[in-house]
Design a protein around this motif. Structure first.
Motif, PDB file in Angstrom:
ATOM      1  N   ALA A  65      37.670  -9.628 -11.518  1.00  0.00           N
ATOM      2  CA  ALA A  65      37.227 -10.257 -12.766  1.00  0.00           C
ATOM      3  C   ALA A  65      37.532 -11.745 -12.773  1.00  0.00           C
ATOM      4  N   THR A  66      38.598 -12.135 -12.121  1.00  0.00           N
ATOM      5  CA  THR A  66      39.021 -13.532 -12.081  1.00  0.00           C
ATOM      6  C   THR A  66      38.453 -14.295 -10.888  1.00  0.00           C
ATOM      7  N   ASN A  67      38.232 -13.615  -9.777  1.00  0.00           N
ATOM      8  CA  ASN A  67      37.938 -14.300  -8.514  1.00  0.00           C
ATOM      9  C   ASN A  67      36.554 -14.084  -7.915  1.00  0.00           C
ATOM     10  N   VAL A  68      35.777 -13.165  -8.454  1.00  0.00           N
ATOM     11  CA  VAL A  68      34.469 -12.869  -7.861  1.00  0.00           C
ATOM     12  C   VAL A  68      33.394 -12.984  -8.950  1.00  0.00           C
ATOM     13  N   PRO A  69      32.359 -13.804  -8.723  1.00  0.00           N
ATOM     14  CA  PRO A  69      31.280 -13.906  -9.708  1.00  0.00           C
ATOM     15  C   PRO A  69      30.647 -12.536  -9.981  1.00  0.00           C
ATOM     16  N   LEU A  70      30.207 -12.334 -11.220  1.00  0.00           N
ATOM     17  CA  LEU A  70      29.661 -11.039 -11.646  1.00  0.00           C
ATOM     18  C   LEU A  70      28.572 -10.530 -10.705  1.00  0.00           C
ATOM     19  N   GLU A  71      27.647 -11.402 -10.307  1.00  0.00           N
ATOM     20  CA  GLU A  71      26.557 -10.956  -9.429  1.00  0.00           C
ATOM     21  C   GLU A  71      27.094 -10.416  -8.111  1.00  0.00           C
ATOM     22  N   GLU A  72      28.135 -11.040  -7.560  1.00  0.00           N
ATOM     23  CA  GLU A  72      28.728 -10.571  -6.304  1.00  0.00           C
ATOM     24  C   GLU A  72      29.536  -9.291  -6.519  1.00  0.00           C
ATOM     25  N   ARG A  73      30.175  -9.171  -7.672  1.00  0.00           N
ATOM     26  CA  ARG A  73      30.952  -7.953  -7.971  1.00  0.00           C
ATOM     27  C   ARG A  73      30.070  -6.715  -7.908  1.00  0.00           C
ATOM     28  N   SER A  74      28.878  -6.821  -8.473  1.00  0.00           N
ATOM     29  CA  SER A  74      27.995  -5.651  -8.535  1.00  0.00           C
ATOM     30  C   SER A  74      27.512  -5.207  -7.163  1.00  0.00           C
ATOM     31  N   LYS A  75      27.613  -6.091  -6.169  1.00  0.00           N
ATOM     32  CA  LYS A  75      27.176  -5.769  -4.808  1.00  0.00           C
ATOM     33  C   LYS A  75      28.348  -5.366  -3.904  1.00  0.00           C
ATOM     34  N   ALA A  76      29.568  -5.533  -4.413  1.00  0.00           N
ATOM     35  CA  ALA A  76      30.768  -5.201  -3.637  1.00  0.00           C
ATOM     36  C   ALA A  76      31.039  -3.699  -3.717  1.00  0.00           C
ATOM     37  N   THR A  77      31.845  -3.215  -2.777  1.00  0.00           N
ATOM     38  CA  THR A  77      32.218  -1.799  -2.736  1.00  0.00           C
ATOM     39  C   THR A  77      33.729  -1.684  -2.799  1.00  0.00           C
ATOM     40  N   VAL A  78      34.192  -0.741  -3.611  1.00  0.00           N
ATOM     41  CA  VAL A  78      35.612  -0.403  -3.651  1.00  0.00           C
ATOM     42  C   VAL A  78      35.798   0.863  -2.822  1.00  0.00           C
ATOM     43  N   TYR A  79      36.648   0.741  -1.819  1.00  0.00           N
ATOM     44  CA  TYR A  79      37.031   1.887  -0.993  1.00  0.00           C
ATOM     45  C   TYR A  79      38.441   2.268  -1.414  1.00  0.00           C
ATOM     46  N   THR A  80      38.694   3.566  -1.510  1.00  0.00           N
ATOM     47  CA  THR A  80      40.002   3.987  -1.973  1.00  0.00           C
ATOM     48  C   THR A  80      40.388   5.334  -1.375  1.00  0.00           C
ATOM     49  N   SER A  81      41.685   5.512  -1.194  1.00  0.00           N
ATOM     50  CA  SER A  81      42.165   6.755  -0.579  1.00  0.00           C
ATOM     51  C   SER A  81      41.978   7.956  -1.505  1.00  0.00           C
ATOM     52  N   GLY A  82      42.033   7.722  -2.808  1.00  0.00           N
ATOM     53  CA  GLY A  82      41.874   8.802  -3.776  1.00  0.00           C
ATOM     54  C   GLY A  82      40.904   8.394  -4.866  1.00  0.00           C
ATOM     55  N   GLU A  83      40.157   9.356  -5.364  1.00  0.00           N
ATOM     56  CA  GLU A  83      39.184   9.097  -6.429  1.00  0.00           C
ATOM     57  C   GLU A  83      39.849   8.386  -7.608  1.00  0.00           C
ATOM     58  N   HIS A  84      39.147   7.441  -8.180  1.00  0.00           N
ATOM     59  CA  HIS A  84      39.652   6.693  -9.338  1.00  0.00           C
ATOM     60  C   HIS A  84      40.072   7.637 -10.464  1.00  0.00           C
ATOM     61  N   CYS A  85      41.186   7.333 -11.096  1.00  0.00           N
ATOM     62  CA  CYS A  85      41.562   8.003 -12.341  1.00  0.00           C
ATOM     63  C   CYS A  85      40.677   7.425 -13.452  1.00  0.00           C
ATOM     64  N   PRO A  86      40.687   8.008 -14.661  1.00  0.00           N
ATOM     65  CA  PRO A  86      39.856   7.466 -15.735  1.00  0.00           C
ATOM     66  C   PRO A  86      40.144   5.998 -16.066  1.00  0.00           C
ATOM     67  N   MET A  87      41.418   5.585 -16.038  1.00  0.00           N
ATOM     68  CA  MET A  87      41.760   4.192 -16.329  1.00  0.00           C
ATOM     69  C   MET A  87      41.097   3.259 -15.312  1.00  0.00           C
ATOM     70  N   CYS A  88      41.218   3.602 -14.041  1.00  0.00           N
ATOM     71  CA  CYS A  88      40.674   2.750 -12.984  1.00  0.00           C
ATOM     72  C   CYS A  88      39.153   2.775 -12.981  1.00  0.00           C
ATOM     73  N   ALA A  89      38.564   3.932 -13.247  1.00  0.00           N
ATOM     74  CA  ALA A  89      37.107   4.023 -13.314  1.00  0.00           C
ATOM     75  C   ALA A  89      36.583   3.155 -14.454  1.00  0.00           C
ATOM     76  N   ALA A  90      37.243   3.196 -15.601  1.00  0.00           N
ATOM     77  CA  ALA A  90      36.821   2.371 -16.733  1.00  0.00           C
ATOM     78  C   ALA A  90      36.937   0.895 -16.395  1.00  0.00           C
ATOM     79  N   ALA A  91      38.047   0.488 -15.780  1.00  0.00           N
ATOM     80  CA  ALA A  91      38.229  -0.914 -15.400  1.00  0.00           C
ATOM     81  C   ALA A  91      37.139  -1.341 -14.423  1.00  0.00           C
TER      82      ALA A  91
END
Length: 163
Positions: A65-91
């Motif tokens: 939110a602070t370091n990546v422009p919105l347009e680039e954020r939407s094209k980025a991928t989050v890789y994670t060892s475990g599925e997002h919890c509801p808090m992280c999914a909402a964020a």
């Protein structure tokens, strides 16, 4: 659909999860990758200090939110060892990040922990990412990494029992 490049990034997430475990934390690790394949940010769990919002996926959302422009954020991928919890999914959804790829699902993790005799003290419901946010491509779990993730959760559970 996952490919070999996705698995490479997920393996890094598993390494970060192991680092978290070695530091006395729960085994979760995540990375943010740009559309061009550059790793922009990586982190692991930091909940052992008592702040249970210190998940790597949440840190990624705040950092992006602070370091990546919105347009680039939407094209980025989050890789994670475990599925997002509801808090992280909402964020993730609130800051406009793109695709999510995870190694193990919340359901798998709950089944593994239950088989070990662990009970959850969390007041937060376990929900699939798609139940929390919409319009996000989600891929997972990665069956190739299931045994590694199960083993990390088993080690974490045993460490908690000994403390």
């Amino acid at each position: 659909m996952m490919n070999e490049k996705d698995l490479t990034y997920l393996r890094r997430c598993v390494e970060l999860a192991e680092t978290a475990l070695e530091k006395g934390d729960e085994p979760y690790g995540s990375i943010l990758v740009s559309a061009g394949g550059t790793v922009l940010f990586e982190d692991h769990n930091h909940v052992a200090g008592g702040d249970h919002t210190q998940h790597p996926e949440f840190a990624i959302a705040r950092w992006a939110a602070t370091n990546v422009p919105l347009e680039e954020r939407s094209k980025a991928t989050v890789y994670t060892s475990g599925e997002h919890c509801p808090m992280c999914a909402a964020a993730h959804g609130l800051v406009g990040l793109g695709r999510i790829v995870y190694a193990s699902s919340s359901k798998q993790t709950a089944e593994w922990l239950s088989a070990m005799g662990a009970t959850s003290s969390s007041r937060v419901r376990s929900l699939a990412i798609e139940e929390v946010i919409k319009d996000t491509v989600v891929d997972g779990p990665a069956l190739e990494l299931a045994e590694q993730m199960r083993e990390l959760h088993q080690r974490s559970f045993k460490a908690k029992q000994q403390s």
